[in-house]
Design a protein around this motif. Structure first.
Motif, PDB file in Angstrom:
ATOM      1  N   ALA A 138      49.385  41.211  42.819  1.00  0.00           N
ATOM      2  CA  ALA A 138      48.567  42.323  43.315  1.00  0.00           C
ATOM      3  C   ALA A 138      49.438  43.447  43.865  1.00  0.00           C
ATOM      4  O   ALA A 138      49.118  44.623  43.713  1.00  0.00           O
ATOM      5  N   GLN A 139      50.552  43.094  44.500  1.00  0.00           N
ATOM      6  CA  GLN A 139      51.461  44.109  45.033  1.00  0.00           C
ATOM      7  C   GLN A 139      52.159  44.864  43.906  1.00  0.00           C
ATOM      8  O   GLN A 139      52.308  46.074  43.967  1.00  0.00           O
ATOM      9  N   VAL A 140      52.590  44.144  42.896  1.00  0.00           N
ATOM     10  CA  VAL A 140      53.345  44.741  41.797  1.00  0.00           C
ATOM     11  C   VAL A 140      52.447  45.602  40.914  1.00  0.00           C
ATOM     12  O   VAL A 140      52.812  46.705  40.527  1.00  0.00           O
ATOM     13  N   ASN A 141      51.261  45.095  40.600  1.00  0.00           N
ATOM     14  CA  ASN A 141      50.357  45.817  39.706  1.00  0.00           C
ATOM     15  C   ASN A 141      48.908  45.557  40.105  1.00  0.00           C
ATOM     16  O   ASN A 141      48.269  44.647  39.588  1.00  0.00           O
ATOM     17  N   LEU A 181      42.720  40.521  38.086  1.00  0.00           N
ATOM     18  CA  LEU A 181      42.684  40.724  39.535  1.00  0.00           C
ATOM     19  C   LEU A 181      41.667  41.817  39.848  1.00  0.00           C
ATOM     20  O   LEU A 181      41.641  42.853  39.200  1.00  0.00           O
ATOM     21  N   LYS A 182      40.861  41.566  40.837  1.00  0.00           N
ATOM     22  CA  LYS A 182      39.919  42.580  41.285  1.00  0.00           C
ATOM     23  C   LYS A 182      40.078  42.732  42.784  1.00  0.00           C
ATOM     24  O   LYS A 182      40.019  41.754  43.529  1.00  0.00           O
ATOM     25  N   LEU A 183      40.306  43.947  43.220  1.00  0.00           N
ATOM     26  CA  LEU A 183      40.403  44.244  44.640  1.00  0.00           C
ATOM     27  C   LEU A 183      39.089  44.859  45.087  1.00  0.00           C
ATOM     28  O   LEU A 183      38.515  45.692  44.387  1.00  0.00           O
ATOM     29  N   HIS A 184      38.605  44.437  46.217  1.00  0.00           N
ATOM     30  CA  HIS A 184      37.337  44.927  46.740  1.00  0.00           C
ATOM     31  C   HIS A 184      37.559  45.561  48.105  1.00  0.00           C
ATOM     32  O   HIS A 184      38.349  45.059  48.902  1.00  0.00           O
TER      33      HIS A 184
END
Length: 53
Positions: free
Chosen positions: A31-34, A40-43
């Motif tokens: 998540a940090q890199v890409n 991956l889903k960021l909310h």
């Protein structure tokens, strides 16, 4: 995007099994890199105690 890890991350990570820790660390690194990585889903976090979080 700014990426932040809570102070409690390490303490809570230690409560997991070795396999769970490995998966969490890998996912966090990915998540940090890409952050736009497929899978991956960021909310957005709503109703946090800190309005600047």
């Amino acid at each position: 995007m700014k990426f932040r890890i809570a102070d409690t991350f390490t303490a809570n990570l230690s409560r997991l099994t070795a396999e769970e820790q490995k998966l969490v660390k890998q996912t966090t690194f990915d998540a940090q890199v890409n952050p736009a990585s497929p899978g991956l889903k960021l909310h957005k976090l709503d109703n946090t105690k800190d309005n600047n979080f």
